[in-house]
Design an enzyme around this catalytic site. Structure first.
Site, short mmCIF file in Angstrom:
data_model
loop_
_atom_site.label_atom_id
_atom_site.label_comp_id
_atom_site.label_asym_id
_atom_site.label_seq_id
_atom_site.Cartn_x
_atom_site.Cartn_y
_atom_site.Cartn_z
N GLU A 90 0.93 -1.30 -0.13
CA GLU A 90 -0.14 -0.20 -0.07
C GLU A 90 0.93 1.39 -0.21
O GLU A 90 1.92 1.15 0.60
CB GLU A 90 -0.99 -0.15 1.22
CG GLU A 90 -2.00 -1.15 1.16
CD GLU A 90 -2.79 -0.87 2.41
OE1 GLU A 90 -4.10 -1.48 2.27
OE2 GLU A 90 -2.55 -0.74 3.48
N CYS A 110 6.82 -6.87 6.85
CA CYS A 110 7.87 -6.11 7.77
C CYS A 110 8.49 -7.20 8.83
O CYS A 110 7.63 -7.92 9.33
CB CYS A 110 7.52 -4.91 8.65
SG CYS A 110 9.14 -3.86 9.42
N CYS A 114 7.22 -4.61 15.25
CA CYS A 114 6.72 -3.51 16.30
C CYS A 114 5.38 -4.10 16.86
O CYS A 114 4.51 -4.01 16.08
CB CYS A 114 7.07 -2.05 15.42
SG CYS A 114 8.61 -1.67 15.22
N CYS A 117 2.12 -1.99 15.33
CA CYS A 117 2.02 -1.60 13.95
C CYS A 117 1.37 -2.66 13.41
O CYS A 117 1.77 -4.11 13.54
CB CYS A 117 3.41 -1.38 13.39
SG CYS A 117 3.32 -1.22 11.53
N GLY A 167 6.87 -1.73 5.92
CA GLY A 167 8.44 -2.24 5.88
C GLY A 167 9.45 -1.19 6.59
O GLY A 167 9.02 -0.16 6.78
N GLU A 168 10.74 -1.61 6.60
CA GLU A 168 11.74 -0.93 7.11
C GLU A 168 12.72 -0.54 6.12
O GLU A 168 13.30 -1.28 5.55
CB GLU A 168 12.58 -1.63 8.34
CG GLU A 168 14.05 -1.08 8.65
CD GLU A 168 13.89 0.16 9.02
OE1 GLU A 168 14.50 1.12 8.38
OE2 GLU A 168 13.31 0.48 10.37
N SER A 221 11.76 6.22 14.41
CA SER A 221 10.61 5.84 15.01
C SER A 221 11.08 5.49 16.50
O SER A 221 11.77 4.26 16.62
CB SER A 221 9.97 4.39 14.47
OG SER A 221 9.46 4.84 13.18
N HIS A 223 9.43 6.01 20.05
CA HIS A 223 8.28 5.56 20.87
C HIS A 223 8.42 5.11 22.15
O HIS A 223 7.41 4.65 22.74
CB HIS A 223 7.91 4.12 19.79
CG HIS A 223 7.67 4.46 18.27
ND1 HIS A 223 6.68 5.48 18.01
CD2 HIS A 223 8.23 3.59 17.40
CE1 HIS A 223 6.84 5.40 16.47
NE2 HIS A 223 7.38 4.67 16.31
N CYS A 341 -1.51 6.34 9.82
CA CYS A 341 -0.16 5.76 10.47
C CYS A 341 -0.33 4.44 11.06
O CYS A 341 -1.30 4.42 11.98
CB CYS A 341 0.57 7.00 11.24
SG CYS A 341 2.04 6.33 11.49
#
Length: 371
Positions: A90, A110, A114, A117, A167-168, A221, A223, A341
């Site tokens: 996407e 990914c 996390c 996510c 993804g990273e 990121s 967090h 997000c």
């Protein structure tokens, strides 16, 4: 057949040289593909017919196929792309008064998992190719009417690109850098380094390589303000803890186009949103030029987390700003089409069997409780 969307200017020039063509031909084809969105060699009218015929036998221009295009009430637009093998990715276009931002993906799924996510909960299949990364921009520009006829330039519809989708990016560094080169190339998309942002969860060695190979704006990121909590929320922290991540941010700024790093911080109710967390965050980032982007958590099915209440988010932001740190709270966009997000999920044929393993553990836990 070589997919020419996989090649930046240097690679395309080398490809043409192998086939006896001069460098300026590569620049011509690059402009036709990216500046004008042309995939048909026959339509590249200022290229010699002999070369057009040669290219038909050697190469193709093949972006990923758009299989869904959804428009949210607020104008946010989400694209679903088929990348083969049972995988779909996407990308999201976010229109604003002063910019148009396209958020694109770099992997099918990914591997970092996390905990907050939805993409990570699907597992991981593979890295995207450079063509599949830049092809999201190519297709979005077509859908948005941003490609002009060769003689009539139009206003830039996509003015900013953020690699913050599925993804990273830095776990797919080579293909990501190839795509970044195309975004910045004046013969392709001509974007400023300041208007292209790579988001990472903190892969320290890859951050150093990105700084040296193609420094663009950087978002990290974060967090969590300490290793204990970040180990839980962002598991890659166990490999690259905060004592390594903060110096890597400072090193990156030596070559970055912006003089600050953006720290992204998802706001999770009663998890990381207390006043004590805000103070700890300020202590952690002291000495690192930065701004904070607070992200209200966007729920998805099966998530154990809740969004922090709005008053608590405001108080958290006030504490950071009172210490002199620029702080914004991200406006939730496109949540009615799951485009906000943390909600991008697409479709991933999971090679990690993460979903299967998680379901097994949940089943075992239920069996133990019920037994």
């Amino acid at each position: 057949m070589v997919n020419l969307l996989d090649l930046d200017a240097a690679s395309l020039t080398a490809f043409f040289a192998i086939h006896g063509e001069k460098p300026f031909r590569a620049r011509q084809v690059l402009r036709w593909m990216h500046r004008f969105g042309q995939a048909d060699f026959e339509a590249m009218t200022d290229i010699a017919r002999s070369l057009r015929e040669k290219l038909k036998g050697l190469a193709t221009v093949a972006p990923p196929t758009v299989v869904a295009d959804r428009l949210a009430d607020d104008g946010t637009r989400k694209f679903l792309f088929d990348v083969g093998g049972g995988n779909a990715i996407e990308a999201v276009f976010i229109p604003e008064d002063d910019r148009g931002t396209l958020c694109i993906s770099t992997q099918a799924g990914c591997a970092l998992d996390c905990s907050f996510c939805s993409t990570g909960k699907q597992g991981f299949n593979r890295n995207l190719t450079a063509a599949e990364i830049i092809g999201q921009l190519w297709q979005a520009r077509h859908a948005l009417g941003a490609y002009p006829p060769a003689a009539n330039p139009v206003e830039r519809v996509v003015s900013n690109v953020v690699l913050m989708g599925m993804g990273e990016p830095l776990a797919n560094l080579e293909n990501t850098v190839m795509a970044l080169h195309l975004m910045l190339d004046d013969n392709a998309y001509g974007l400023s380094r300041r208007r292209v942002t790579v988001s990472t969860s903190g892969l320290v060695p890859a951050m150093d390589r990105l700084r040296d190979e193609c420094p663009v704006a950087l978002a990290v990121s974060l967090h969590a303000p300490n290793d204990r909590l970040r180990d839980e929320l962002v598991p890659i922290n166990r490999k690259y803890p905060l004592r390594e991540l903060m110096p890597a941010c400072l090193r990156y700024l030596e070559k970055a186009p912006r003089d600050f790093v953006t720290f992204e911080y998802v706001m999770l109710d009663a998890i990381n949103d207390s006043e004590a967390h805000a103070q700890e965050l300020l202590a952690l980032t002291r000495g690192v030029p930065c701004k904070f982007n607070l992200i209200p958590f966007n729920p998805f099915p099966g998530s154990p987390y809740r969004r922090s209440p709005a008053p608590r988010i405001r108080r958290f932001a006030e504490l950071l700003m009172s210490a002199g740190v620029v702080t914004t709270t991200r406006k939730t966009r496109g949540d009615d089409i799951d485009a906000a997000c943390g909600q991008l999920a697409g479709q991933v044929l999971d090679r990690t069997q993460r979903t299967t393993r998680r379901s097994f553990v949940l089943h075992q836990n239920r069996h133990e409780v019920c037994g």
